[in-house]
Scaffold this active site. Sequence first.
Site, PDB file in Angstrom:
ATOM      1  N   ASP A  18       0.760  -1.256  -0.275  1.00 26.39           N
ATOM      2  CA  ASP A  18      -0.134  -0.311   0.013  1.00 26.39           C
ATOM      3  C   ASP A  18       0.954   1.228   0.052  1.00 26.39           C
ATOM      4  O   ASP A  18       2.137   1.232   0.157  1.00 26.39           O
ATOM      5  CB  ASP A  18      -0.693   0.032   1.234  1.00 26.39           C
ATOM      6  CG  ASP A  18      -1.721   1.219   1.433  1.00 26.39           C
ATOM      7  OD1 ASP A  18      -2.366   1.545   0.511  1.00 26.39           O
ATOM      8  OD2 ASP A  18      -1.671   1.735   2.745  1.00 26.39           O
ATOM      9  N   ASP A  20      -0.173   5.233   0.604  1.00 28.18           N
ATOM     10  CA  ASP A  20      -0.398   6.113   1.829  1.00 28.18           C
ATOM     11  C   ASP A  20      -0.571   5.575   3.231  1.00 28.18           C
ATOM     12  O   ASP A  20      -1.371   4.517   3.358  1.00 28.18           O
ATOM     13  CB  ASP A  20      -1.938   6.877   1.515  1.00 28.18           C
ATOM     14  CG  ASP A  20      -1.712   7.629   0.124  1.00 28.18           C
ATOM     15  OD1 ASP A  20      -0.734   8.233  -0.058  1.00 28.18           O
ATOM     16  OD2 ASP A  20      -2.726   7.485  -0.644  1.00 28.18           O
TER      17      ASP A  20
END
Length: 229
Positions: A18, A20
């Site tokens: 991922d 953010d």
Amino acid sequence: MSLAGLFNARWPGVALFDLDGTLVDSAPDLAAAVDRTLEQLGRKPAGIEQVRKWVGNGSPILMRRALAGKADWEPASAADDALFNDALALFFNNYQELNGQHAVVYPGVEACLETLNERGCRMAVVTNKPEQFVTPLLEQMGIEHHFQLIVGGDTLSTKKPDPEPLLHAMEALHGSRGTTVMIGDSAADVSAAQAAGIPCVAVTYGYNFGRSVQALGADAVVDSLSELL
């Protein structure tokens, strides 16, 4: 725990990250773009601490939450619905300008990426952020060269917590369920990994709507990606 511990003492062949809240603390940029958008709409700014609790499900839901002023934005008011498309367009314009200005790479990230590269691991970013913003952010953070693939929130017809983005990245990088790991910070990441049938590592420092990641059911929980080495 070491990543090798998830694969019977072998390092993963593919690692999906991922963005953010996992690799990059981008909340300052997102908050600045959200607040500028709200002010352009004649509304009060939300502030960074509130925005941190809204990040994780992609830009459209982020703006839904910003308009509603809360994480639980449904059902939206008629006024919010009427504003939504204009608000989202304003947000995209503002974030295009602010993307990467205040964001920083989390401690431990570069050491983890460098070690995985040295061990021949193929890596992808799988994020719900629109694809147009991903590469510029990675480039500004100086970590784009570690990744062979980017899957954004609009790359496919679905996004996390649907498993398809993870499966797409795994297959594109010639991985398998026995050699691929997902590393993220939120319920969307863990749920997507579980649905895809691959192990998941959750970090404690990211954006999980202000809730602890300990109860999400990840295979491992770490305070820094350097712990995985």
